[in-house]
Design an enzyme around this catalytic site. Structure first.
Site, PDB file in Angstrom:
ATOM      1  N   HIS A 194       0.825  -1.212   0.000  1.00 10.09           N
ATOM      2  CA  HIS A 194       0.000   0.000   0.000  1.00 10.09           C
ATOM      3  C   HIS A 194       0.851   1.250   0.000  1.00 10.09           C
ATOM      4  O   HIS A 194       0.500   2.250  -0.620  1.00 10.09           O
ATOM      5  CB  HIS A 194      -0.916   0.003   1.217  1.00 10.09           C
ATOM      6  CG  HIS A 194      -2.033  -0.946   1.069  1.00 10.09           C
ATOM      7  ND1 HIS A 194      -2.999  -0.775   0.120  1.00 10.09           N
ATOM      8  CD2 HIS A 194      -2.308  -2.101   1.685  1.00 10.09           C
ATOM      9  CE1 HIS A 194      -3.836  -1.783   0.179  1.00 10.09           C
ATOM     10  NE2 HIS A 194      -3.427  -2.611   1.129  1.00 10.09           N
ATOM     11  N   ARG A 295     -11.020   0.147  -9.648  1.00 11.89           N
ATOM     12  CA  ARG A 295     -11.064  -0.821  -8.536  1.00 11.89           C
ATOM     13  C   ARG A 295     -12.372  -0.577  -7.780  1.00 11.89           C
ATOM     14  O   ARG A 295     -12.404   0.223  -6.842  1.00 11.89           O
ATOM     15  CB  ARG A 295      -9.873  -0.609  -7.604  1.00 11.89           C
ATOM     16  CG  ARG A 295      -8.525  -1.030  -8.174  1.00 11.89           C
ATOM     17  CD  ARG A 295      -7.420  -0.857  -7.113  1.00 11.89           C
ATOM     18  NE  ARG A 295      -6.219  -1.593  -7.431  1.00 11.89           N
ATOM     19  CZ  ARG A 295      -5.084  -1.036  -7.886  1.00 11.89           C
ATOM     20  NH1 ARG A 295      -5.013   0.262  -8.076  1.00 11.89           N
ATOM     21  NH2 ARG A 295      -4.022  -1.791  -8.121  1.00 11.89           N
ATOM     22  N   ARG A 331     -13.461  -3.134 -13.050  1.00 13.81           N
ATOM     23  CA  ARG A 331     -13.194  -4.457 -12.489  1.00 13.81           C
ATOM     24  C   ARG A 331     -14.267  -4.766 -11.452  1.00 13.81           C
ATOM     25  O   ARG A 331     -14.541  -3.933 -10.583  1.00 13.81           O
ATOM     26  CB  ARG A 331     -11.820  -4.484 -11.820  1.00 13.81           C
ATOM     27  CG  ARG A 331     -11.583  -5.825 -11.125  1.00 13.81           C
ATOM     28  CD  ARG A 331     -10.179  -5.936 -10.620  1.00 13.81           C
ATOM     29  NE  ARG A 331      -9.966  -5.150  -9.416  1.00 13.81           N
ATOM     30  CZ  ARG A 331      -8.784  -5.009  -8.831  1.00 13.81           C
ATOM     31  NH1 ARG A 331      -7.712  -5.565  -9.357  1.00 13.81           N
ATOM     32  NH2 ARG A 331      -8.651  -4.291  -7.739  1.00 13.81           N
ATOM     33  N   GLU A 420      -3.873 -12.548 -13.502  1.00 18.80           N
ATOM     34  CA  GLU A 420      -3.030 -12.284 -12.326  1.00 18.80           C
ATOM     35  C   GLU A 420      -2.754 -13.565 -11.553  1.00 18.80           C
ATOM     36  O   GLU A 420      -2.075 -13.557 -10.537  1.00 18.80           O
ATOM     37  CB  GLU A 420      -3.654 -11.207 -11.434  1.00 18.80           C
ATOM     38  CG  GLU A 420      -5.093 -11.449 -11.069  1.00 18.80           C
ATOM     39  CD  GLU A 420      -5.732 -10.289 -10.305  1.00 18.80           C
ATOM     40  OE1 GLU A 420      -5.020  -9.407  -9.815  1.00 18.80           O
ATOM     41  OE2 GLU A 420      -6.972 -10.285 -10.193  1.00 18.80           O
ATOM     42  N   ASN A 443       0.785  -7.109 -10.112  1.00 17.92           N
ATOM     43  CA  ASN A 443       1.054  -7.148  -8.665  1.00 17.92           C
ATOM     44  C   ASN A 443       0.785  -8.554  -8.136  1.00 17.92           C
ATOM     45  O   ASN A 443       1.615  -9.162  -7.463  1.00 17.92           O
ATOM     46  CB  ASN A 443       0.151  -6.163  -7.905  1.00 17.92           C
ATOM     47  CG  ASN A 443       0.210  -4.764  -8.473  1.00 17.92           C
ATOM     48  OD1 ASN A 443       1.179  -4.412  -9.128  1.00 17.92           O
ATOM     49  ND2 ASN A 443      -0.813  -3.966  -8.243  1.00 17.92           N
ATOM     50  N   ASP A 444      -0.410  -9.067  -8.438  1.00 18.64           N
ATOM     51  CA  ASP A 444      -0.731 -10.411  -7.960  1.00 18.64           C
ATOM     52  C   ASP A 444      -0.015 -11.479  -8.778  1.00 18.64           C
ATOM     53  O   ASP A 444       0.405 -12.500  -8.235  1.00 18.64           O
ATOM     54  CB  ASP A 444      -2.248 -10.643  -7.983  1.00 18.64           C
ATOM     55  CG  ASP A 444      -2.907 -10.048  -6.752  1.00 18.64           C
ATOM     56  OD1 ASP A 444      -2.358 -10.229  -5.651  1.00 18.64           O
ATOM     57  OD2 ASP A 444      -3.941  -9.382  -6.889  1.00 18.64           O
ATOM     58  N   ARG A 454       2.902 -10.069  -1.398  1.00 19.05           N
ATOM     59  CA  ARG A 454       3.244  -8.748  -1.930  1.00 19.05           C
ATOM     60  C   ARG A 454       3.394  -7.675  -0.858  1.00 19.05           C
ATOM     61  O   ARG A 454       3.923  -6.596  -1.114  1.00 19.05           O
ATOM     62  CB  ARG A 454       2.207  -8.314  -2.982  1.00 19.05           C
ATOM     63  CG  ARG A 454       0.834  -8.072  -2.424  1.00 19.05           C
ATOM     64  CD  ARG A 454      -0.209  -7.980  -3.531  1.00 19.05           C
ATOM     65  NE  ARG A 454      -0.599  -6.622  -3.840  1.00 19.05           N
ATOM     66  CZ  ARG A 454      -1.612  -6.290  -4.646  1.00 19.05           C
ATOM     67  NH1 ARG A 454      -2.294  -7.248  -5.264  1.00 19.05           N
ATOM     68  NH2 ARG A 454      -1.921  -5.041  -4.874  1.00 19.05           N
ATOM     69  N   CYS A 497      -2.350  -3.457 -15.982  1.00 14.89           N
ATOM     70  CA  CYS A 497      -2.854  -2.464 -15.026  1.00 14.89           C
ATOM     71  C   CYS A 497      -2.185  -2.608 -13.666  1.00 14.89           C
ATOM     72  O   CYS A 497      -2.561  -1.935 -12.712  1.00 14.89           O
ATOM     73  CB  CYS A 497      -4.368  -2.535 -14.900  1.00 14.89           C
ATOM     74  SG  CYS A 497      -4.946  -4.099 -14.234  1.00 14.89           S
TER      75      CYS A 497
HETATM   76  C1  PEP Z   1      -2.784  -6.441  -9.702  1.00 18.12           C
HETATM   77  O1  PEP Z   1      -2.904  -7.437  -8.994  1.00 18.12           O
HETATM   78  O2  PEP Z   1      -1.788  -6.195 -10.411  1.00 18.12           O
HETATM   79  C2  PEP Z   1      -3.863  -5.428  -9.762  1.00 18.12           C
HETATM   80  C3  PEP Z   1      -3.845  -4.446 -10.631  1.00 18.12           C
HETATM   81  O3  PEP Z   1      -4.858  -5.523  -8.850  1.00 18.12           O
HETATM   82  P1  PEP Z   1      -4.734  -5.136  -7.288  1.00 18.12           P
HETATM   83  O4  PEP Z   1      -3.433  -4.424  -7.082  1.00 18.12           O
HETATM   84  O5  PEP Z   1      -5.920  -4.285  -6.996  1.00 18.12           O
HETATM   85  O6  PEP Z   1      -4.791  -6.484  -6.640  1.00 18.12           O
HETATM   86 MG    MG Z   2      -4.794  -8.024  -8.157  1.00 22.10          MG
END
Ligand code: PEP
Ligand code: MG
Length: 572
Positions: A194, A295, A331, A420, A443-444, A454, A497
């Site tokens: 975050h 989101r 999403r 993801e 990210n995921d 993460r 994204c």
């Molecule tokens: C991701 O996982 O890359 C993503 C964009 O979604 P979030 O960060 O909201 O899990």
């Molecule tokens: Mg994600």
């Protein structure tokens, strides 16, 4: 002079005094284990509680008077709670020796009384339950005041400072004033934490996972380089000059024209990641060519119950209104793990990141997804935006097919999936045969490919989208999309994204791997556009090949950065 090394997650070179985020308050010991001072009476301890509550209220009011927007509202609500006579009265009752279990210390009495108020608010549900966090915050503040410790939360300051912490939680962010905080440095947290997402959203230079920075003394002057990932105490002349030069560069990087092209004229639309209508307005002002990730769970994070269809129509409509005629990728609710929603996820799961989250909550809470799709369709009908809809955490082709059917039933024409989960990347050709597009959530995808949470600082080097395994999964996804052609024989569109899109060097690699759009925090748009306009598709493909051939994340990054001197020139 001492240098701390971590992971640079948002570029920028700045100087300033450090202010440490106070450590979270520890639970005071219970009756029987904590000694009550010999000279303490119920009256004297009760007076201490009253004084502490008054001091907390005065402090919060003073800060609210200076704050604005959402931060002001949060502070005013918390100040009201601190004044609540119920909390103070029930704490004072617990000081009496006849209380079941025996007399409590003043700190313990406030702790228990706050806990009871929070429980009863929670039981009432709805709006009342949303005040639970405020009560717990007030409780922590009164206990800190009684102990003579600094209040929890972002420190108040009249001068700009560099905020140091172990890590920041989403709740800390509402009171973070970007005019006062000039950079973020944390000892924990990963590139997708975050803190990192917040720093990019606010355009603040940031270094995470730098052990020791949470121990730097308050007031120490430090130099932060958010691209290099370093924090240096008591900087010399050279670093002072670098910070001054960055201030000049930052102003030239501030603008994005809203029409991104590569050096050979190839169009790569740059879109924005947003969470609310207000974010969307800012994104449009920053030149975003649309929204690549709305989101939706961010509209309802503090909610105990499913929002009504009308509320959803208005929340999504506020985003569509900011982008008439432009693409907005919505999403569906991505609840779970770092983004729990009490009405969808179970807080007691042993391993929430691998649990019933994202699209999977459709099995545990049937109907919520259908109602959300209905709301998105209704909002679309009221606005001019070109609405695409995607599901988070899709793992199989069956899930993709079912989601596409649900979208069709709701009248939504462009269904897609987030890629993801590694299984979706590995089977992208079949997954994409059922839907119109994919968006890579790097990210995921990184956390699952590397089996590295993460949010964890110690795993930051594993949790790096430059890892060869992640780059290969991205390439496989683009190849799968090229195989699963649409009706007119074109490859299905693939965007990114995740936060990887906001790293200008990685953005070049992503284009070279076959990605067609990039979506990021609006603050990153100008930097990414400034770098992309210096490369052709062919050069991007060469750099992607160099990154893929590298044996490690660090070597992939160096191989690409070495060939892009513009990054250093721009301080990115
Ligand atoms: C991701 O996982 O890359 C993503 C964009 O979604 P979030 O960060 O909201 O899990
Ligand atoms: Mg994600």
């Amino acid at each position: 002079m001492q240098t701390f090394s971590g992971v640079g997650v948002a570029p920028g070179r700045v100087l300033g005094p450090v202010r440490q985020m106070p450590k979270p308050i520890q639970e005071p010991a219970g009756p029987g284990t904590a000694a009550i001072p010999a000279d303490a009476t119920v009256d004297s301890q009760g007076q201490r509680i009253k004084d502490a509550a008054k001091a907390v209220q005065a402090e919060l009011r003073a800060r609210a008077a200076k704050a604005s927007g959402e931060g002001k509202e949060v502070l005013e609500a918390t100040a009201l709670m601190a004044a609540d006579p119920m909390l103070v009265k029930s704490a004072i009752k617990l000081l009496k020796p006849e209380t079941p279990g025996g007399a409590r210390t003043a700190e313990r009495a406030v702790w228990e009384a706050g806990g009871t108020v929070a429980e009863s608010l929670k039981a009432l549900g709805g709006y009342m339950a949303e005040r639970v966090a405020d009560v717990l915050d007030v409780r922590a503040r009164i206990v800190s005041e009684l102990r003579g410790l600094p209040a929890p939360g972002i420190p108040a300051s009249d001068i700009p400072f560099i905020l140091a912490a172990e890590d920041l939680a989403p709740a800390d962010t509402a009171t973070l004033d970007p005019n006062k905080v000039v950079a973020l440095i944390t000892s924990s947290g990963g590139p997708q934490s975050h803190t990192a997402i917040l720093a990019r959203a606010l355009g603040l230079p940031a270094v995470v996972a730098a052990p020791g920075v949470d121990e730097i003394d308050d007031g120490t002057e430090v130099y932060v380089d958010g691209a290099a990932g370093t924090v240096t105490t008591w900087p010399g002349e050279e670093l002072r000059a670098a910070a001054e030069a960055w201030a000049v560069q930052a102003s030239t990087l501030a603008a994005f024209t809203g029409h991104n092209v590569l050096a050979d004229g190839v169009r790569i639309p740059l879109l924005a990641n947003v969470g609310t209508g207000a974010d969307a307005v800012k994104a449009a002002d920053a030149g975003a060519e649309g929204v690549g990730l709305l989101r939706t769970e961010f509209c309802f994070l503090d909610r105990d119950e499913e929002p009504s269809i009308e509320e959803q129509v208005s929340a999504y409509g506020a985003v569509f209104a900011a982008f008439p005629g432009k693409k907005v990728v919505v999403r569906t609710l991505d609840a779970g793990a770092d983004k729990p929603l009490p009405f969808l996820t179970n807080a007691d799961e042993p391993n929430p990141a691998l649990g019933v989250r994202g699209y999977r909550t459709d099995h545990s809470s049937p109907g919520v997804l259908e109602r959300q799709l209905q709301a998105i369709a209704a909002a679309e009908a009221q606005h001019e935006a070109e609405v695409w809809v995607m599901a988070p955490m899709i793992s199989t082709a069956e899930e993709a097919a079912r989601f596409a059917n649900l979208c069709q039933a709701a009248g939504l024409k462009t269904p897609g999936v987030m890629v993801e989960v590694p299984s979706a990347a590995l089977t992208a050709d079949t997954v994409l045969s059922h839907v119109s597009f994919a968006s890579l959530g790097t990210n995921d995808l990184t956390q699952y490919a590397m089996a590295a949470d993460r949010q964890l600082g110690p795993l930051a080097t594993l949790n790096d989208p430059w890892q060869p395994a992640v780059l290969k999964l991205i390439k496989l996804t683009a190849q799968g999309a090229a195989t699963a052609r649409n009706a007119s024989g074109q490859p299905k569109p693939v965007g990114v994204c995740g936060e990887a899109a906001a790293d200008p060097a990685l953005a070049v690699v992503l284009i070279g791997l076959g990605v067609g759009t990039l979506s990021m925090s609006p603050r990153a748009l100008a930097g990414v556009a400034a770098v992309l306009k210096t490369v052709t598709v062919e050069q991007a493909q060469q750099l992607a090949a160099a990154a893929l051939a590298a044996p490690s994340a660090a070597e992939a990054r160096h191989a690409v950065r070495d060939k892009l001197p513009v990054l250093d020139e721009l301080g990115l």
